[in-house]
Design a protein around this motif. Structure first.
Motif, PDB file in Angstrom:
ATOM      1  N   THR A 289      -8.293   7.977 -10.616  1.00  0.00           N
ATOM      2  CA  THR A 289      -8.516   9.423 -10.463  1.00  0.00           C
ATOM      3  C   THR A 289      -7.988  10.255 -11.628  1.00  0.00           C
ATOM      4  OG1 THR A 289      -6.464   9.606  -9.172  1.00  0.00           O
ATOM      5  CG2 THR A 289      -8.516   9.288  -7.936  1.00  0.00           C
ATOM      6  N   ALA A 290      -7.338   9.625 -12.598  1.00  0.00           N
ATOM      7  CA  ALA A 290      -6.787  10.360 -13.735  1.00  0.00           C
ATOM      8  C   ALA A 290      -7.839  10.885 -14.707  1.00  0.00           C
ATOM      9  CB  ALA A 290      -5.771   9.494 -14.484  1.00  0.00           C
ATOM     10  N   PRO A 291      -8.955  10.177 -14.949  1.00  0.00           N
ATOM     11  CA  PRO A 291      -9.956  10.716 -15.872  1.00  0.00           C
ATOM     12  C   PRO A 291     -10.400  12.115 -15.438  1.00  0.00           C
ATOM     13  CG  PRO A 291     -10.433   8.417 -15.395  1.00  0.00           C
ATOM     14  CD  PRO A 291      -9.340   8.829 -14.451  1.00  0.00           C
ATOM     15  N   ALA A 292     -10.685  12.961 -16.410  1.00  0.00           N
ATOM     16  CA  ALA A 292     -11.037  14.354 -16.119  1.00  0.00           C
ATOM     17  C   ALA A 292     -12.231  14.460 -15.174  1.00  0.00           C
ATOM     18  CB  ALA A 292     -11.324  15.090 -17.420  1.00  0.00           C
ATOM     19  N   ASP A 293     -13.214  13.564 -15.346  1.00  0.00           N
ATOM     20  CA  ASP A 293     -14.403  13.649 -14.496  1.00  0.00           C
ATOM     21  C   ASP A 293     -14.194  13.013 -13.129  1.00  0.00           C
ATOM     22  OD1 ASP A 293     -14.264  11.045 -15.461  1.00  0.00           O
ATOM     23  OD2 ASP A 293     -16.441  10.833 -15.653  1.00  0.00           O
ATOM     24  N   LYS A 294     -13.022  12.433 -12.899  1.00  0.00           N
ATOM     25  CA  LYS A 294     -12.687  11.846 -11.600  1.00  0.00           C
ATOM     26  C   LYS A 294     -11.628  12.657 -10.862  1.00  0.00           C
ATOM     27  CE  LYS A 294     -15.410   8.319 -12.360  1.00  0.00           C
ATOM     28  NZ  LYS A 294     -16.701   8.190 -11.644  1.00  0.00           N
ATOM     29  N   GLY A 295     -11.225  13.773 -11.452  1.00  0.00           N
ATOM     30  CA  GLY A 295     -10.271  14.632 -10.770  1.00  0.00           C
ATOM     31  C   GLY A 295      -9.091  15.063 -11.603  1.00  0.00           C
ATOM     32  N   GLY A 296      -8.794  14.314 -12.670  1.00  0.00           N
ATOM     33  CA  GLY A 296      -7.681  14.671 -13.537  1.00  0.00           C
ATOM     34  C   GLY A 296      -6.319  14.575 -12.863  1.00  0.00           C
ATOM     35  N   ALA A 297      -6.145  13.571 -12.009  1.00  0.00           N
ATOM     36  CA  ALA A 297      -4.877  13.427 -11.281  1.00  0.00           C
ATOM     37  C   ALA A 297      -3.726  13.144 -12.232  1.00  0.00           C
ATOM     38  CB  ALA A 297      -4.984  12.315 -10.252  1.00  0.00           C
ATOM     39  N   GLN A 298      -2.580  13.756 -11.926  1.00  0.00           N
ATOM     40  CA  GLN A 298      -1.347  13.532 -12.686  1.00  0.00           C
ATOM     41  C   GLN A 298      -0.388  12.606 -11.962  1.00  0.00           C
ATOM     42  OE1 GLN A 298      -1.224  18.026 -12.890  1.00  0.00           O
ATOM     43  NE2 GLN A 298      -0.010  17.536 -14.704  1.00  0.00           N
ATOM     44  N   LEU A 299      -0.550  12.498 -10.661  1.00  0.00           N
ATOM     45  CA  LEU A 299       0.255  11.581  -9.851  1.00  0.00           C
ATOM     46  C   LEU A 299      -0.509  11.254  -8.593  1.00  0.00           C
ATOM     47  CD1 LEU A 299       2.787  13.309  -7.595  1.00  0.00           C
ATOM     48  CD2 LEU A 299       1.722  14.682  -9.381  1.00  0.00           C
ATOM     49  N   ALA A 300      -0.068  10.207  -7.910  1.00  0.00           N
ATOM     50  CA  ALA A 300      -0.719   9.796  -6.665  1.00  0.00           C
ATOM     51  C   ALA A 300       0.340   9.518  -5.602  1.00  0.00           C
ATOM     52  CB  ALA A 300      -1.579   8.555  -6.886  1.00  0.00           C
ATOM     53  N   LEU A 301      -0.040   9.782  -4.369  1.00  0.00           N
ATOM     54  CA  LEU A 301       0.825   9.541  -3.216  1.00  0.00           C
ATOM     55  C   LEU A 301       0.039   8.756  -2.171  1.00  0.00           C
ATOM     56  CD1 LEU A 301       2.041  13.233  -2.634  1.00  0.00           C
ATOM     57  CD2 LEU A 301       3.235  11.485  -3.981  1.00  0.00           C
ATOM     58  N   THR A 302       0.716   7.863  -1.448  1.00  0.00           N
ATOM     59  CA  THR A 302       0.078   7.237  -0.299  1.00  0.00           C
ATOM     60  C   THR A 302       1.102   7.054   0.806  1.00  0.00           C
ATOM     61  OG1 THR A 302      -1.555   5.559   0.361  1.00  0.00           O
ATOM     62  CG2 THR A 302       0.405   4.753  -0.788  1.00  0.00           C
ATOM     63  N   ASN A 303       0.612   7.009   2.028  1.00  0.00           N
ATOM     64  CA  ASN A 303       1.481   6.864   3.198  1.00  0.00           C
ATOM     65  C   ASN A 303       1.810   5.395   3.428  1.00  0.00           C
ATOM     66  OD1 ASN A 303      -1.424   6.952   3.764  1.00  0.00           O
ATOM     67  ND2 ASN A 303      -0.848   6.397   5.852  1.00  0.00           N
ATOM     68  N   PRO A 304       3.046   5.084   3.789  1.00  0.00           N
ATOM     69  CA  PRO A 304       3.432   3.679   3.965  1.00  0.00           C
ATOM     70  C   PRO A 304       2.665   2.978   5.079  1.00  0.00           C
ATOM     71  CG  PRO A 304       5.153   5.136   4.795  1.00  0.00           C
ATOM     72  CD  PRO A 304       4.168   6.000   4.044  1.00  0.00           C
ATOM     73  N   GLY A 305       2.242   3.734   6.101  1.00  0.00           N
ATOM     74  CA  GLY A 305       1.500   3.117   7.192  1.00  0.00           C
ATOM     75  C   GLY A 305       0.127   2.629   6.801  1.00  0.00           C
ATOM     76  N   GLY A 306      -0.367   3.098   5.655  1.00  0.00           N
ATOM     77  CA  GLY A 306      -1.671   2.643   5.178  1.00  0.00           C
ATOM     78  C   GLY A 306      -1.639   1.288   4.502  1.00  0.00           C
ATOM     79  N   ILE A 307      -0.436   0.749   4.302  1.00  0.00           N
ATOM     80  CA  ILE A 307      -0.284  -0.587   3.702  1.00  0.00           C
ATOM     81  C   ILE A 307      -0.230  -1.591   4.847  1.00  0.00           C
ATOM     82  CG2 ILE A 307       1.083  -2.028   2.150  1.00  0.00           C
ATOM     83  CD1 ILE A 307       2.400   0.598   1.166  1.00  0.00           C
ATOM     84  N   ARG A 308      -1.264  -2.365   5.029  1.00  0.00           N
ATOM     85  CA  ARG A 308      -1.398  -3.165   6.251  1.00  0.00           C
ATOM     86  C   ARG A 308      -1.003  -4.622   6.107  1.00  0.00           C
ATOM     87  NH1 ARG A 308      -1.030   0.443   9.820  1.00  0.00           N
ATOM     88  NH2 ARG A 308      -1.784  -1.080  11.361  1.00  0.00           N
ATOM     89  N   ALA A 309      -0.588  -5.057   4.928  1.00  0.00           N
ATOM     90  CA  ALA A 309      -0.234  -6.468   4.729  1.00  0.00           C
ATOM     91  C   ALA A 309       0.559  -6.609   3.448  1.00  0.00           C
ATOM     92  CB  ALA A 309      -1.499  -7.331   4.668  1.00  0.00           C
ATOM     93  N   ASP A 310       0.995  -7.821   3.153  1.00  0.00           N
ATOM     94  CA  ASP A 310       1.575  -8.187   1.869  1.00  0.00           C
ATOM     95  C   ASP A 310       0.497  -8.892   1.041  1.00  0.00           C
ATOM     96  OD1 ASP A 310       4.096  -7.337   2.815  1.00  0.00           O
ATOM     97  OD2 ASP A 310       4.532  -9.342   3.599  1.00  0.00           O
ATOM     98  N   LEU A 311       0.765  -9.088  -0.239  1.00  0.00           N
ATOM     99  CA  LEU A 311      -0.065  -9.963  -1.069  1.00  0.00           C
ATOM    100  C   LEU A 311       0.730 -11.229  -1.344  1.00  0.00           C
ATOM    101  CD1 LEU A 311      -1.848  -7.789  -3.801  1.00  0.00           C
ATOM    102  CD2 LEU A 311      -2.865  -8.894  -1.795  1.00  0.00           C
ATOM    103  N   ALA A 312       0.204 -12.350  -0.927  1.00  0.00           N
ATOM    104  CA  ALA A 312       0.901 -13.622  -1.103  1.00  0.00           C
ATOM    105  C   ALA A 312       0.377 -14.362  -2.332  1.00  0.00           C
ATOM    106  CB  ALA A 312       0.732 -14.496   0.133  1.00  0.00           C
ATOM    107  N   TYR A 313       1.311 -14.911  -3.096  1.00  0.00           N
ATOM    108  CA  TYR A 313       0.933 -15.693  -4.279  1.00  0.00           C
ATOM    109  C   TYR A 313       0.260 -17.010  -3.875  1.00  0.00           C
ATOM    110  CZ  TYR A 313       1.331 -18.513  -8.514  1.00  0.00           C
ATOM    111  OH  TYR A 313       1.063 -19.312  -9.581  1.00  0.00           O
ATOM    112  N   LYS A 314       0.783 -17.658  -2.856  1.00  0.00           N
ATOM    113  CA  LYS A 314       0.242 -18.952  -2.436  1.00  0.00           C
ATOM    114  C   LYS A 314      -1.140 -18.760  -1.833  1.00  0.00           C
ATOM    115  CE  LYS A 314       1.316 -23.093   0.280  1.00  0.00           C
ATOM    116  NZ  LYS A 314       1.031 -23.953  -0.882  1.00  0.00           N
ATOM    117  N   ALA A 315      -2.065 -19.602  -2.228  1.00  0.00           N
ATOM    118  CA  ALA A 315      -3.446 -19.486  -1.764  1.00  0.00           C
ATOM    119  C   ALA A 315      -3.546 -19.709  -0.263  1.00  0.00           C
ATOM    120  CB  ALA A 315      -4.319 -20.500  -2.492  1.00  0.00           C
TER     121      ALA A 315
END
Length: 228
Positions: A51-77
């Motif tokens: 979202t940082a590109p000017a034509d995508k909104g020119g965002a300077q920072l981003a925020l997200t809510n912790p409840g929106g993270i629904r899992a971990d990313l595991a290295y092991k396949a």
């Protein structure tokens, strides 16, 4: 019913097993109780990049809510994709809601109020919900204090510069937050909203920049300093 589920799993497998990117180690999100989550940092960095590109909104920072993270990313396949490979199924499990990204105008004062609403008010006063913040946005939480005073206001900075309460900032967040979700009522006072891609699309686009030779390392989670 089991046969029906198995049938659809088989049909979805080519999409679910498609490689999206690479990581060098486990990246914890849902599985950690820390206020700042390594996977949270990765997600908001992906959202800011989209979202940082000017034509995508020119965002300077981003925020997200912790409840929106629904899992971990595991290295092991989990299957035969190979260790360190992040599949579409895994990225979807992390961000399954397909929330559209919004880029909006907020004043510095509203940003500070949003940080204070993490740890105060009827929704988050007893059970803080700590927003995940993109690279370059830093501040201190003093949990020895109570309510809004837990946010050390003069510590809030963007790329090293103190947040100016009177200045307007372009901020990326998902539509749930932009609507005031999770008790962040100040965020719905935004102006000049621009809709963008979904959070999942942003995440997959960011993962696609990695390779087996240059995997994504777990973020160090050093943006929020917590005093206990």
């Amino acid at each position: 019913m089991t046969a029906l589920i198995d049938r659809w799993k088989k049909l979805a497998a080519p999409i679910a097993n498609r490689p999206m990117g690479y990581i060098s180690a486990d990246i914890t999100g849902r599985g950690t109780e820390a206020y700042e989550k390594p996977l949270g940092d990765l997600l908001v960095d992906a959202q800011l990049a989209a979202t940082a590109p000017a034509d995508k909104g020119g965002a300077q920072l981003a925020l997200t809510n912790p409840g929106g993270i629904r899992a971990d990313l595991a290295y092991k396949a989990a299957g035969d994709e190979g260790d360190g490979v992040v599949t579409y199924g895994e990225s979807y499990t992390v961000q399954p809601f397909n929330n559209l990204m919004n880029v909006v105008d907020l004043t510095g004062a509203q940003l500070i109020t949003a940080l204070q609403q993490q740890v105060s008010g009827p929704v988050n006063g007893a059970n803080p919900k700590i927003l995940q913040v993109s690279k370059g946005f830093t501040y201190t939480l003093d949990m020895t204090k109570t309510g809004a005073d837990r946010v050390v206001v003069d510590s809030v900075r963007l790329n090293g510069a103190a947040i100016d309460p009177a200045k307007t900032y372009r901020v990326a967040m998902n539509e749930f937050l932009a609507g005031g979700g999770d008790g962040f009522t100040v965020l719905k006072e935004h102006k000049n909203k621009l809709n963008g891609a979904s959070d999942l699309e942003c995440f997959n686009a960011y993962l696609a920049k990695s390779t087996a030779a240059t995997p994504i390392a777990p973020p160090v989670a050093d943006r929020i300093t917590v005093i206990k």
